[in-house]
Every structure is written in C-alpha cells, then in structure tokens.
Design a protein around this motif. Sequence first.
Motif, PDB file in Angstrom:
ATOM      1  N   THR A 182       0.845  -1.188   0.000  1.00  0.00           N
ATOM      2  CA  THR A 182       0.000   0.000   0.000  1.00  0.00           C
ATOM      3  C   THR A 182       0.883   1.240   0.000  1.00  0.00           C
ATOM      4  OG1 THR A 182      -1.712  -1.165   1.240  1.00  0.00           O
ATOM      5  CG2 THR A 182      -1.787   1.246   1.285  1.00  0.00           C
ATOM      6  N   LEU A 183       0.492   2.261  -0.778  1.00  0.00           N
ATOM      7  CA  LEU A 183       1.289   3.484  -0.891  1.00  0.00           C
ATOM      8  C   LEU A 183       0.531   4.667  -0.313  1.00  0.00           C
ATOM      9  CD1 LEU A 183       3.789   5.004  -2.075  1.00  0.00           C
ATOM     10  CD2 LEU A 183       2.480   5.261  -4.196  1.00  0.00           C
ATOM     11  N   GLY A 184       1.238   5.502   0.427  1.00  0.00           N
ATOM     12  CA  GLY A 184       0.667   6.734   0.954  1.00  0.00           C
ATOM     13  C   GLY A 184       1.730   7.813   1.019  1.00  0.00           C
ATOM     14  N   ALA A 185       1.349   8.967   1.578  1.00  0.00           N
ATOM     15  CA  ALA A 185       2.269  10.096   1.625  1.00  0.00           C
ATOM     16  C   ALA A 185       2.086  10.872   2.920  1.00  0.00           C
ATOM     17  CB  ALA A 185       2.035  11.027   0.431  1.00  0.00           C
ATOM     18  N   VAL A 186       3.182  11.378   3.446  1.00  0.00           N
ATOM     19  CA  VAL A 186       3.158  12.212   4.643  1.00  0.00           C
ATOM     20  C   VAL A 186       3.708  13.592   4.269  1.00  0.00           C
ATOM     21  CG1 VAL A 186       5.380  11.238   5.404  1.00  0.00           C
ATOM     22  CG2 VAL A 186       3.940  12.458   7.029  1.00  0.00           C
ATOM     23  N   ALA A 187       2.994  14.633   4.668  1.00  0.00           N
ATOM     24  CA  ALA A 187       3.382  16.004   4.330  1.00  0.00           C
ATOM     25  C   ALA A 187       4.441  16.495   5.309  1.00  0.00           C
ATOM     26  CB  ALA A 187       2.162  16.929   4.372  1.00  0.00           C
ATOM     27  N   VAL A 188       5.518  17.048   4.789  1.00  0.00           N
ATOM     28  CA  VAL A 188       6.607  17.579   5.614  1.00  0.00           C
ATOM     29  C   VAL A 188       7.074  18.906   5.031  1.00  0.00           C
ATOM     30  CG1 VAL A 188       7.462  15.367   6.497  1.00  0.00           C
ATOM     31  CG2 VAL A 188       8.303  16.219   4.315  1.00  0.00           C
ATOM     32  N   ARG A 189       7.571  19.761   5.909  1.00  0.00           N
ATOM     33  CA  ARG A 189       8.184  21.011   5.486  1.00  0.00           C
ATOM     34  C   ARG A 189       9.372  21.315   6.395  1.00  0.00           C
ATOM     35  NH1 ARG A 189       6.741  20.758   1.162  1.00  0.00           N
ATOM     36  NH2 ARG A 189       5.448  22.131  -0.105  1.00  0.00           N
ATOM     37  N   LYS A 190      10.483  21.646   5.776  1.00  0.00           N
ATOM     38  CA  LYS A 190      11.666  22.059   6.517  1.00  0.00           C
ATOM     39  C   LYS A 190      11.477  23.475   7.056  1.00  0.00           C
ATOM     40  CE  LYS A 190      15.551  21.227   4.437  1.00  0.00           C
ATOM     41  NZ  LYS A 190      16.683  21.345   3.476  1.00  0.00           N
ATOM     42  N   LEU A 191      11.977  23.737   8.255  1.00  0.00           N
ATOM     43  CA  LEU A 191      12.034  25.088   8.812  1.00  0.00           C
ATOM     44  C   LEU A 191      13.460  25.595   8.610  1.00  0.00           C
ATOM     45  CD1 LEU A 191      10.050  24.440  12.133  1.00  0.00           C
ATOM     46  CD2 LEU A 191       9.221  25.645  10.091  1.00  0.00           C
ATOM     47  N   GLY A 192      13.650  26.343   7.520  1.00  0.00           N
ATOM     48  CA  GLY A 192      14.985  26.804   7.163  1.00  0.00           C
ATOM     49  C   GLY A 192      15.328  28.113   7.838  1.00  0.00           C
ATOM     50  N   LEU A 210       2.209  23.860   4.923  1.00  0.00           N
ATOM     51  CA  LEU A 210       2.096  22.444   5.262  1.00  0.00           C
ATOM     52  C   LEU A 210       0.634  22.008   5.306  1.00  0.00           C
ATOM     53  CD1 LEU A 210       3.579  19.829   6.248  1.00  0.00           C
ATOM     54  CD2 LEU A 210       3.040  20.612   8.560  1.00  0.00           C
ATOM     55  N   ARG A 211      -0.218  22.823   5.900  1.00  0.00           N
ATOM     56  CA  ARG A 211      -1.641  22.462   5.985  1.00  0.00           C
ATOM     57  C   ARG A 211      -2.266  22.368   4.593  1.00  0.00           C
ATOM     58  NH1 ARG A 211      -1.053  25.845  10.413  1.00  0.00           N
ATOM     59  NH2 ARG A 211      -1.845  27.671   9.308  1.00  0.00           N
ATOM     60  N   ALA A 212      -1.879  23.280   3.702  1.00  0.00           N
ATOM     61  CA  ALA A 212      -2.393  23.227   2.331  1.00  0.00           C
ATOM     62  C   ALA A 212      -1.907  21.966   1.618  1.00  0.00           C
ATOM     63  CB  ALA A 212      -1.956  24.470   1.564  1.00  0.00           C
ATOM     64  N   LEU A 213      -0.638  21.630   1.817  1.00  0.00           N
ATOM     65  CA  LEU A 213      -0.080  20.427   1.200  1.00  0.00           C
ATOM     66  C   LEU A 213      -0.786  19.181   1.730  1.00  0.00           C
ATOM     67  CD1 LEU A 213       2.244  19.265  -0.608  1.00  0.00           C
ATOM     68  CD2 LEU A 213       3.605  19.114   1.488  1.00  0.00           C
ATOM     69  N   ALA A 214      -0.966  19.114   3.039  1.00  0.00           N
ATOM     70  CA  ALA A 214      -1.626  17.954   3.644  1.00  0.00           C
ATOM     71  C   ALA A 214      -3.066  17.823   3.160  1.00  0.00           C
ATOM     72  CB  ALA A 214      -1.570  18.062   5.163  1.00  0.00           C
ATOM     73  N   SER A 215      -3.742  18.952   2.989  1.00  0.00           N
ATOM     74  CA  SER A 215      -5.120  18.919   2.503  1.00  0.00           C
ATOM     75  C   SER A 215      -5.197  18.344   1.092  1.00  0.00           C
ATOM     76  CB  SER A 215      -5.714  20.324   2.538  1.00  0.00           C
ATOM     77  OG  SER A 215      -7.028  20.333   2.025  1.00  0.00           O
ATOM     78  N   THR A 216      -4.248  18.713   0.250  1.00  0.00           N
ATOM     79  CA  THR A 216      -4.225  18.210  -1.126  1.00  0.00           C
ATOM     80  C   THR A 216      -4.086  16.691  -1.160  1.00  0.00           C
ATOM     81  OG1 THR A 216      -3.271  20.281  -1.938  1.00  0.00           O
ATOM     82  CG2 THR A 216      -2.974  18.327  -3.320  1.00  0.00           C
ATOM     83  N   PHE A 217      -3.331  16.142  -0.205  1.00  0.00           N
ATOM     84  CA  PHE A 217      -3.031  14.715  -0.224  1.00  0.00           C
ATOM     85  C   PHE A 217      -3.755  13.943   0.883  1.00  0.00           C
ATOM     86  CE2 PHE A 217       0.407  16.722  -2.509  1.00  0.00           C
ATOM     87  CZ  PHE A 217       0.574  15.878  -3.595  1.00  0.00           C
ATOM     88  N   LYS A 218      -4.848  14.518   1.390  1.00  0.00           N
ATOM     89  CA  LYS A 218      -5.549  13.903   2.530  1.00  0.00           C
ATOM     90  C   LYS A 218      -6.140  12.541   2.204  1.00  0.00           C
ATOM     91  CE  LYS A 218      -9.997  16.298   1.765  1.00  0.00           C
ATOM     92  NZ  LYS A 218      -9.603  16.854   0.438  1.00  0.00           N
ATOM     93  N   ASP A 219      -6.408  12.263   0.930  1.00  0.00           N
ATOM     94  CA  ASP A 219      -6.987  10.972   0.553  1.00  0.00           C
ATOM     95  C   ASP A 219      -5.953   9.862   0.476  1.00  0.00           C
ATOM     96  OD1 ASP A 219      -9.508  12.128   0.362  1.00  0.00           O
ATOM     97  OD2 ASP A 219      -9.278  12.575  -1.767  1.00  0.00           O
ATOM     98  N   TYR A 220      -4.703  10.185   0.739  1.00  0.00           N
ATOM     99  CA  TYR A 220      -3.619   9.193   0.598  1.00  0.00           C
ATOM    100  C   TYR A 220      -2.903   9.001   1.928  1.00  0.00           C
ATOM    101  CZ  TYR A 220      -4.810  10.169  -4.191  1.00  0.00           C
ATOM    102  OH  TYR A 220      -5.521  10.337  -5.362  1.00  0.00           O
ATOM    103  N   CYS A 221      -3.717   8.827   2.977  1.00  0.00           N
ATOM    104  CA  CYS A 221      -3.204   8.612   4.331  1.00  0.00           C
ATOM    105  C   CYS A 221      -3.800   7.317   4.883  1.00  0.00           C
ATOM    106  CB  CYS A 221      -3.564   9.783   5.246  1.00  0.00           C
ATOM    107  SG  CYS A 221      -2.840  11.371   4.772  1.00  0.00           S
TER     108      CYS A 221
END
Length: 220
Positions: free
Chosen positions: A55-65, A116-127
């Motif tokens: 099974t494939l999924g994705a986790v949203a991450v963002r670096k704090l640079g 990050l919240r916008a990215l996670a929302s886009t991919f919410k169906d793949y968790c």
Amino acid sequence: MATGRSTVFENRSHAGSALGMKLSTLLPAGEYTVLGLLRGGVPIAHEVAKALGATLGAVAVRKLGVPRNPELAFGAIARYGISSARHINEAIYRRALQYFGKDELESLERGTGADLRALASTFKDYCPDLAERDLLLCDDGMATGATMKAALDLIQELDPASITLAVPVASPGTAAELAPRVNGICQLLTPENFTAVGAFYEDFGQVGQDQVLEMLRSAR
C-alpha cells in the motif's frame, strides 16, 4: 553500485527501483505500507511499493529553514491526516534565535505551517491507516534528517507495528542517530564523503504536485 563518484542515480525512479529491489530481498514476506515524504520521497516510495506489492501513501513535511539560509534547517514540521508534529534542532535554533530574533522565526514557522496544511489537505486521501501496520518510511535521501525526524515523531504516535526507514543515500551520522528509534534502516549508500543528497543524482529536479498525485492514484 559504484561509489567512487558523486552521481550514482539517474533520477528518483531509478533510485527507488534499486532500493525496492534490495528491500524485496531483505524483508520477510508480509503486507507493508509504504509512505513517501512529500514531495521528493514519493517517487522513491512508489517504486518500493511496486517492488513489495505494498500500500502506498504520503506524509506532508516542510523544513524550517534559517532565514536567508533556507537549506540550513533549524527544524521541520509534519502532518498526516489530522495529526501533526514539530521537530526542532535546539543547537541550530538557538544560534538562529541570536541572529534573527524570536519574532522572525515565529513568523517563518507560521508561514511554513500554512504551506504544510495546504499540502496535507491536497493529499488527505492518501493517508492509509497505520495502526498495527508494518511501515516503510521513504525519502530521496537524508542529510541532516530534519524532515525525516519530524515525520518519525509523528508516525510513531500512530501505533504502527514496525517502522523501517528506507532511503537511497544517507549521511552516516544521521543514519546512526536515527537507528535506535526504528526497527531498521535500509540505505543503498552511506558515503563518508557525503555532501548533499542531490550530489548523488543526475536529475534532482523538483517533483511536481500533479506527478505525485498520479503516482498515488496509479498505486490504488
């Protein structure tokens, strides 16, 4: 795989295929869930999932640079479904705090959090549900491991049966640091002359959102 030169992998798909081949010979037979760190880790995870029939999924991450030096991370944030986590490198954070002040760092983190919240929302169906699952957490490489640490902090709270980190290339120091926190780490390369993840790829261009969505859809 030769290590006498920096560039080893043609692109992320090539690296993921090689990693998937290695994992298919190392892991016991079973049902696995493979998560890619968005966005560059998903092409790796896609190939690994194909190799394992997983099974494939994705986790949203963002670096704090660090301001004006974004490649230097003072931490990272992660989100999976409605769960989130924040990981801070205290030593780098304290130095950044001296130079830039609390207000600027907090402003940067608020902006990154919104992204990050916008990215996670886009991919919410793949968790996919991770409880009691044997999990592989994939990225295209680990340098300081900031985003992987944030993802790991988050994923460990979701009660998987096991966690294996899987990356094509990793800094030896980061791999050694993370090893006690997981059930296993699989990497193709841990070069002593590690400089940056991109140095080991011929093509290390940005991975587009549509490209990632297509990979996730095709794996269903």
